[in-house]
Design an enzyme around this catalytic site. Structure first.
Site, mmCIF file in Angstrom:
data_model
loop_
_atom_site.group_PDB
_atom_site.id
_atom_site.type_symbol
_atom_site.label_atom_id
_atom_site.label_comp_id
_atom_site.label_asym_id
_atom_site.label_seq_id
_atom_site.Cartn_x
_atom_site.Cartn_y
_atom_site.Cartn_z
ATOM 1 N N LYS A 144 -80.544 -26.523 -52.177
ATOM 2 C CA LYS A 144 -79.206 -26.107 -51.640
ATOM 3 C C LYS A 144 -79.745 -24.705 -50.578
ATOM 4 O O LYS A 144 -79.160 -24.551 -49.976
ATOM 5 C CB LYS A 144 -78.616 -25.171 -52.500
ATOM 6 C CG LYS A 144 -77.686 -27.021 -53.066
ATOM 7 C CD LYS A 144 -76.560 -27.530 -52.777
ATOM 8 C CE LYS A 144 -75.668 -28.002 -53.394
ATOM 9 N NZ LYS A 144 -75.468 -28.600 -52.536
ATOM 10 N N SER A 155 -84.659 -31.971 -57.008
ATOM 11 C CA SER A 155 -84.000 -31.538 -56.138
ATOM 12 C C SER A 155 -83.588 -29.899 -56.661
ATOM 13 O O SER A 155 -83.254 -28.916 -55.866
ATOM 14 C CB SER A 155 -82.866 -32.293 -55.534
ATOM 15 O OG SER A 155 -82.570 -32.445 -57.091
#
Length: 344
Positions: free
Chosen positions: A62, A319
Site C-alpha cells: 500500500k 502483498s
C-alpha cells in the site's frame, strides 16, 4: 524498456503514468526483491517466484500507491495545495501507508479511527508521524469524520484503491517484475478493491501483453468478483476471514478499478479458508516468510488446483505481512483440522 503512450483509457491508468509513479516513489519506497522458490517450483512443476512486498517499511504494498498520490498532488498543484493535510480512515495497511508517506513527503496527515481500535494500532500509526482522531464506535463513523475533514477543513482524501494515482503506484510492482523476469508468463495477485491487481496488470499488459494476470478472491464476500459478474458495482456481505484485507466493498460509485480489473485480468478464482490457512503455514515453514492471509491466496489457488501453471514462469505477489501471532495460531489450527479431516 519501451513505453507506449496510447490514448488514456476510461480507468485512467496508463503505462506512462505507472512509469511516472516509479520516478515519484523512488527513494521513498523499497524496490522489493523477486526470489525463486525452489520448493514451490518443484511442488508445482513450474518456476515459482515470490515478489516480497512484505519488505516494505510499512510491511505491505500500500505504501506505493499512497506515496505516488501524495507526491503527484504536490507535483501538479504545489505543496501549498496540501497545506491542510491528507486524511483517510483505515486500521490496517492503508492507514499506515498514508501516515508513512505523508511524513516522508512533509505533509500533515490525520488518520481517523473508531474508539474500538486497539491502542497498539493507534500507537503504530502515531509512531509514523500522523495525528490520530478517535471518532465513534465503527469504521463508518470514522469515515464520516474523514468526509467532514475534507469538506470543512480542506484536507485531501487519499483513498485506499479507487483512484488512478493509487493504482499506478501499485503498478510499479509490475515494472519491477518485468525487469527481474522479462519472460514472465503469469502473475497471481489477491483481488479485492482492484488497485493492486489492476495496477500490476496495466504494467504487464503494456509491455508483455501475453503475460497472464490471475486474480484470487475469498470464497465469500468477494465484492469485485460479484461486481464483474453484474457488470456494475454491487454490495456484498462482508465475512470474517483469515484474508481480511481482501474483504469489504469496491464502492457503489467506483470510478476506476472495476473497469481496470475488467480490462487486464485474464482469469479469476476463489479459495477456501482452509487453503488460505495452509498456505500461510506453508509460507512460514518452507519459505521462512510471515505473510498475512491476503498475501497467501496465490499459493492457496495453486494448492487447490484452480490454476494450471505447469512449465510456466509464475510470480506470486506476497502483498503484506500484517498478521498477529494469534491469527497465525488460528491458521495453524485450521490447517491441522483440515488435514485431519482429509485423512479420515
Amino acid at each position: 524498456m519501451k513505453v507506449d503512450s496510447p490514448p488514456c483509457p476510461s480507468h485512467g491508468v496508463t503505462l506512462d503514468e505507472i512509469f511516472k509513479a516509479r520516478g515519484r516513489i523512488a527513494g521513498q519506497v523499497t524496490r522489493t526483491p523477486l526470489v525463486l522458490s525452489r520448493a514451490l517450483s518443484e511442488r508445482f512443476d513450474a518456476e515459482v517466484y515470490l515478489k516480497l512486498e512484505t519488505l516494505q517499511p510499512t510491511g505491505a504494498f500500500k505504501l506505493r500507491g499512497a506515496t505516488n498520490m501524495i507526491a503527484a498532488l504536490i507535483e501538479r498543484h504545489g505543496r501549498e495545495a496540501l497545506a491542510q493535510g491528507v486524511t483517510t480512515a483505515s486500521t490496517g495497511n492503508h492507514g499506515r501507508a498514508v501516515a508513512y508517506a505523508a511524513s516522508s513527503l512533509g505533509v500533515p496527515a490525520v488518520i481517523c479511527l473508531s474508539r474500538l481500535v486497539p491502542a497498539n494500532k493507534v500507537a503504530a500509526i502515531e509512531a509514523l508521524g500522523a495525528e490520530v482522531r478517535r471518532v465513534g464506535a465503527s469504521q463508518d463513523e470514522a469515515f464520516e469524520e474523514v468526509a467532514r475533514l475534507v469538506q470543512e477543513e480542506g484536507m485531501t482524501l487519499i483513498p485506499p484503491f479507487d483512484d488512478p494515482l493509487i493504482a499506478a503506484g501499485q503498478g510499479t510492482i509490475g515494472i519491477e517484475i518485468l525487469e527481474d523476469l522479462p519472460q514472465v508468463d503469469r502473475v497471481i495477485v489477491g483481488l479485492s478493491g482492484g488497485g493492486l491487481l489492476g495496477g500490476i496488470g496495466a504494467a504487464l499488459k503494456g509491455v508483455r501483453p501475453q503475460a497472464r494476470i490471475s486474480g484470487v478472491s475469498l470464497s465469500a464476500g468477494a465484492a469485485m468478483c460479484e461486481s464483474l459478474k453484474a457488470g456494475k458495482p454491487v454490495a456484498v456481505e462482508e465475512v470474517e476471514s483469515l484474508g481480511d484485507s481482501l474483504g469489504g466493498g469496491i464502492g457503489l460509485d467506483n470510478r476506476c478499478t472495476l473497469a481496470l480489473v475488467e480490462a487486464v485480468m485474464d482469469d479469476h478464482c476463489q479459495v477456501s479458508e482452509g487453503a488460505i490457512a495452509q498456505a500461510m503455514v506453508d509460507m512460514l515453514e518452507s519459505e521462512k516468510l510471515l505473510v498475512e492471509g491476503a498475501a497467501a491466496v496465490g499459493l492457496a489457488a495453486l494448492a487447490e488446483g484452480h490454476l494450471e501453471v505447469k512449465g510456466e514462469r509464475v510470480v506470486l505477489v506476497l502483498s503484506g505481512n500484517g498478521v498477529s501471532l494469534d491469527t497465525l495460531d488460528q491458521a495453524r489450527r485450521l490447517a491441522a483440522d483440515c488435514a485431519s479431516q482429509g485423512r479420515r
